[in-house]
Motif scaffolding. Structure first.
Motif, short mmCIF file in Angstrom:
data_model
loop_
_atom_site.label_atom_id
_atom_site.label_comp_id
_atom_site.label_asym_id
_atom_site.label_seq_id
_atom_site.Cartn_x
_atom_site.Cartn_y
_atom_site.Cartn_z
N UNK A 368 -2.06 1.23 0.44
CA UNK A 368 -3.03 0.31 1.04
C UNK A 368 -4.40 0.40 0.36
N UNK A 369 -5.17 -0.67 0.50
CA UNK A 369 -6.48 -0.74 -0.15
C UNK A 369 -7.46 0.23 0.49
N UNK A 370 -7.97 1.16 -0.29
CA UNK A 370 -9.09 2.03 0.08
C UNK A 370 -9.76 2.48 -1.20
N UNK A 371 -10.82 3.26 -1.08
CA UNK A 371 -11.61 3.62 -2.26
C UNK A 371 -10.76 4.34 -3.31
N UNK A 372 -9.96 5.31 -2.88
CA UNK A 372 -9.18 6.11 -3.84
C UNK A 372 -8.08 5.28 -4.47
N UNK A 373 -7.34 4.52 -3.66
CA UNK A 373 -6.23 3.72 -4.20
C UNK A 373 -6.73 2.62 -5.13
N UNK A 374 -7.85 1.98 -4.76
CA UNK A 374 -8.41 0.93 -5.62
C UNK A 374 -8.88 1.52 -6.96
N UNK A 375 -9.53 2.67 -6.91
CA UNK A 375 -9.97 3.32 -8.15
C UNK A 375 -8.79 3.70 -9.01
N UNK A 376 -7.65 4.10 -8.39
CA UNK A 376 -6.46 4.45 -9.17
C UNK A 376 -5.91 3.23 -9.89
N UNK A 377 -5.95 2.06 -9.26
CA UNK A 377 -5.47 0.84 -9.92
C UNK A 377 -6.37 0.48 -11.09
N UNK A 378 -7.70 0.63 -10.89
CA UNK A 378 -8.63 0.35 -11.99
C UNK A 378 -8.32 1.26 -13.18
N UNK A 379 -8.10 2.54 -12.93
CA UNK A 379 -7.82 3.47 -14.02
C UNK A 379 -6.48 3.17 -14.69
N UNK A 380 -5.51 2.72 -13.92
CA UNK A 380 -4.21 2.38 -14.50
C UNK A 380 -4.33 1.19 -15.45
N UNK A 382 -7.04 0.35 -17.08
CA UNK A 382 -7.78 0.79 -18.27
C UNK A 382 -6.89 1.59 -19.22
N UNK A 383 -5.99 2.39 -18.67
CA UNK A 383 -5.07 3.15 -19.53
C UNK A 383 -4.15 2.22 -20.29
N UNK A 384 -3.68 1.18 -19.61
CA UNK A 384 -2.80 0.22 -20.28
C UNK A 384 -3.53 -0.49 -21.43
N UNK A 385 -4.75 -0.93 -21.17
CA UNK A 385 -5.52 -1.63 -22.20
C UNK A 385 -5.82 -0.69 -23.36
#
Length: 667
Positions: A368-380, A382-385
Motif C-alpha cells: 500500500x501507498x506510504x512513505x517507505x513503499x513509495x520511496x522504494x518504487x522511486x528507487x526501483x 532509478x535502478x532500472x534507468x
C-alpha cells in the motif's frame, strides 16, 4: 521639355549597392538563417542581373511575389515584428532591379536606412549597433557621392575616406546632444506604448514539452542567463534553475496548469543554507522567469505560483535583472490537497498500456501507498534507468504510445524522454508526480566572476510527492551510467571545439562585454538614471533637478553644434584651412585681418607696415583670389596650399617695427 534623368555611373552605382547591402546585413543576421540566406542570394542575383538595365516588369513582380510568399510561409502567416522586418529585407533585396538613375539610387538609399532601425526591433546588442552605424555611414556617404554627381562638382573623384570623414563630422556635431538626451533626459518608469510581439518565438523555455521539440533548444549555445552570486555559490551539480512546472499530460504533450498561477505559493520549510544572487535574463518575449531551486520569496515585479514557478508582471522583451534568494527545501508542501493529489495522478486513458501495467505490478510488489513503499518504487525505477538506458539526442519521433516505446523498445533518449517516462511511471503507481523544466549547471566566466547558463543547458527533471517530505526532486537523466552515454551534452566551455579550448578566452571576453552593454546601455532605466550621479555625491535626484541638468547640458551641446556649424564651411576645404591659419600667424604679430577687410586691402596694409613681407603676402593673396573667384584647377590649389603653409612671417626688429608709427600708419 523635361531634362532627361541623370543615369548612375558605375562608380556611383557601386557606392549605392555597397551602402544598401551594409544596411541590410544587420537585419539579415536577426532573421532565421534559411530565410536570411535566401534573401541575401536574391539580392546578389538581382544586383548582378540589373547592372546594365532594369529587369523586366514581369520578372520583378514574380520575384516580389515569391519572396513575400516565402516570408509569410516561414512565419506561418503570423504577423509580428520579425515578419515585418523580413518583408522589409525582401523588398530591399529586389529594389536594385529598378535602380538605374540618380533618383532611383536616392530612393534605394532612403529605404535602406530603415533596415538598421528595424534591426533594433529584434536585437539591441553592440554588434547590431556597430553594423547599423556602419550601414548608415556608408548610406550617407553614398548620398554625398550622388550629390556631387548631380552638381557636377569637380571634386567628385575625391578619395572615399574624405566622404566618410564628412559624414562622421556631422555625427560629431550631434553626438553630445544625443548622449545628453540618453543619460539625462528624465525617463518614464514604464513606456507609453509597446511594439508588436514577434511572430516566431525566441529560443527559450516554453509552457509545454512535446517529443522532439527540445532538440533545437539543446543544440543552441546562445546565452540564456547570467548569475552573480554574493557569497558562496552552490556546486554546479546542484544548480537547478527552476522554470515552468508541467502538470497536464495528454499522452504526448506536457503543459502547464495555468490556473495555478494565481494560487498563493505552497508552504516550504527551507534549510539553513541559502544563496544570495543577481540573475540577468536575456529577452524571451515571455513572462516566465527562472530561479535557483527553490526561491524563498518573489522579487519586486514578479509573483510566485503555487508550484514555485516565477512570472514577471511584464513580458521580458529586453534584458532584465532580478535580485533573488534561494535555499534547498527540507519540506516542500508536506500537506497535499486532495484536488492537487488527483491532479498530480491524472493520466489519459488508452495510452502506454505496458508502462501502466509495469507500474501497477511494482505497486503490488511494494504494498500500500506510504512513505517507505513509495520511496522504494522511486528507487526501483532509478535502478532500472541506471542499468538499462543510455543518453542520446538522436531519437526518432515516437508514435502513439511514446512512453512505452522509450521504456521497452529504444531505451535511449534525453531529459525530455527520461522525465516524461518517469512521471508517467510514478503516476501509474499511485505516486503524485510532475515534470519540472529549467536549466541545470553553468559555466563560470573567469572574466567578471559570474556564471553563464546557455540554452543548451536546458533540462527537465521530475518531482514526486512523498509523505512527510512533500515534493522531492528526482532527476532520472542523472541516473544514466556515464559509460553508457555516447552522445552527451557534457559541460563545456564556450568556444570549445572538442578538446581545443584556445578560443574560450575570446568568448569569455565577448560575453563579459555583452554583459556590460546590457548593464550600462540596455538596462539603463528610470531607477538607474536617478542613481547616475551618486559617485559625484548627489543622491537620488528628482525629475525636476534631472530636467534642469539636462537643459543645461543640452544648451552646452547646442552651443557646440552652432560653433561647429558656423566654422564648417571655412574648414571644409584645405585651401581655406591654410588661409585661415596664415591669418592666425599674422594676428600673433599684431597684423591680423579684420573680418570685414578684403584680402587685397589687408595685404596692402601689411605691406605698408612690413615692407619685407609685402611681396610674398601679395603673391599669396593673388593666388587665393584666383582660387576663390577664377576657379583654378586642383593641381594649382594643391600648390597654393603648400605655399600658404610654408609662409612663416617673423617678428620684425625694433627699428623696422617703429617705422610705420613714425609715418602715422596704422598696424
Amino acid at each position: 521639355m523635361a531634362a532627361p534623368a541623370l543615369a548612375l555611373d558605375p562608380h556611383s552605382r557601386v557606392w549605392v549597392l555597397l551602402a544598401a547591402g551594409a544596411c541590410l546585413l544587420p537585419l539579415l543576421l536577426q532573421l532565421p538563417p534559411t530565410l536570411a540566406l535566401g534573401i541575401a542570394t536574391a539580392a546578389l542575383l538581382v544586383a548582378a542581373g540589373s547592372w546594365r538595365r532594369p529587369l523586366p516588369g514581369w520578372l520583378r513582380l514574380l520575384l516580389a511575389l515569391t519572396l513575400v510568399g516565402t516570408v509569410l510561409t516561414m512565419s506561418r502567416f503570423a504577423f509580428g515584428r520579425d515578419t515585418g522586418c523580413a518583408l522589409l529585407a525582401a523588398m530591399l533585396a529586389i529594389k536594385p532591379a529598378e535602380t538605374i538613375t540618380l533618383r532611383d539610387g536616392r530612393s534605394l538609399l532612403g529605404f535602406a536606412l530603415f533596415a538598421p532601425f528595424a534591426t533594433f526591433l529584434l536585437d539591441q546588442g553592440p554588434l547590431a549597433l556597430a553594423l547599423g552605424l556602419l550601414g548608415a555611414t556608408l548610406a550617407l556617404a553614398a548620398l554625398l557621392r550622388l550629390a556631387e554627381l548631380e552638381s557636377g562638382d569637380s571634386r567628385q573623384r575625391r578619395p572615399p575616406w574624405r566622404r566618410l570623414t564628412a559624414v562622421w563630422r556631422l555625427v560629431a556635431i550631434g553626438l553630445p546632444l544625443a548622449l545628453a538626451a540618453f543619460w539625462l533626459f528624465p525617463r518614464l518608469a514604464t513606456p507609453l506604448w509597446g511594439v508588436p510581439q514577434r511572430a516566431l518565438a525566441r529560443p527559450g523555455l516554453s509552457d509545454h514539452m512535446a517529443p522532439g521539440e527540445w532538440v533545437e533548444l539543446m543544440n543552441d549555445d546562445s546565452t540564456a542567463l547570467r548569475v552573480q552570486f554574493f557569497g558562496p555559490a552552490p556546486e554546479p551539480s546542484q544548480m537547478y534553475w527552476r522554470g515552468p512546472v508541467l502538470w497536464n499530460f495528454d499522452g504526448r504533450r506536457w503543459t502547464q496548469a495555468t490556473w495555478l498561477r494565481g494560487v498563493a505559493a505552497a508552504p516550504v520549510r527551507s534549510a539553513a543554507t541559502h544563496w544570495d544572487y543577481e540573475l540577468e535574463l536575456e529577452p524571451t518575449d515571455r513572462r516566465q522567469l527562472v530561479a535557483l531551486d527553490l526561491p524563498t520569496a518573489e522579487p519586486a515585479g514578479a509573483r510566485l505560483s503555487l508550484d514555485y514557478s516565477l512570472y514577471s508582471a511584464r513580458p521580458l522583451v529586453a534584458p532584465s535583472r532580478w535580485r533573488l534568494r534561494s535555499a534547498p527545501p527540507l519540506a516542500f508542501e508536506p500537506q497535499l490537497l486532495r484536488t492537487l493529489r488527483r491532479f498530480a495522478l491524472a493520466l489519459p486513458e488508452g495510452y502506454n498500456p505496458r508502462t501502466v501495467a509495469l507500474a501497477q505490478q511494482w505497486r503490488r510488489d511494494a504494498g500500500p501507498s506510504n512513505a517507505a513503499n513509495d520511496a522504494a518504487i522511486v528507487q526501483r525505477a532509478m535502478r532500472m534507468i541506471r542499468s538499462e538506458f543510455a543518453y542520446t539526442l538522436a531519437t526518432p519521433l515516437p508514435g502513439r504510445h511514446a512512453v512505452d516505446e522509450f521504456l521497452f523498445d529504444t531505451r535511449a533518449g534525453f531529459c525530455e524522454h527520461f522525465s516524461s517516462a518517469f512521471v508517467v511511471l510514478m503516476r501509474a503507481a499511485g505516486i503524485p508526480a510532475r515534470v519540472v523544466t529549467g536549466y541545470v549547471g553553468g559555466y563560470r566566466n573567469p572574466i567578471g566572476g559570474y556564471w553563464l547558463v546557455r540554452n543548451s543547458d536546458a533540462h527537465a527533471w521530475a518531482e514526486v510527492w512523498l509523505e512527510g517530505r512533500g515534493w522531492v526532486r528526482v532527476d532520472p537523466t542523472a541516473a544514466v551510467a556515464p559509460e553508457r552515454i555516447y552522445d552527451t551534452l557534457a559541460e563545456r566551455a564556450p568556444g570549445a571545439i572538442g578538446d581545443f579550448t584556445g578560443l574560450t578566452p575570446v568568448f569569455d571576453a565577448g560575453d563579459w562585454l555583452r554583459r556590460g552593454w546590457n548593464d550600462f546601455v540596455l538596462g539603463f532605466d528610470a531607477t538607474r538614471q536617478r542613481q547616475l550621479l551618486r559617485p559625484l555625491g548627489l543622491r537620488d535626484i528628482d525629475g525636476g533637478r534631472l530636467l534642469a541638468l539636462f537643459a543645461g547640458t543640452a544648451a552646452l551641446a547646442l552651443l557646440w553644434m552652432a560653433w561647429l556649424t558656423a566654422r564648417a564651411e571655412r574648414e571644409s576645404d584645405p585651401v581655406l584651412r591654410a588661409w585661415h591659419r596664415l591669418g592666425a600667424r599674422y594676428a600673433r604679430l599684431g597684423l591680423g585681418r579684420a573680418p570685414h577687410e578684403p584680402a587685397g586691402v589687408w595685404a596692402a596694409r601689411v605691406g605698408r607696415a612690413r615692407p619685407d613681407l609685402a611681396e610674398a603676402l601679395q603673391r599669396l593673396t593673388r593666388g587665393f583670389d584666383d582660387w576663390r573667384y577664377a576657379g583654378v584647377g586642383p593641381a594649382s590649389a594643391r600648390d597654393l596650399v603648400r605655399a600658404l603653409r610654408r609662409h612663416r612671417p617673423r617678428a620684425a626688429s625694433a627699428p623696422a617695427a617703429a617705422a610705420p608709427r613714425q609715418h602715422g600708419e596704422s598696424t
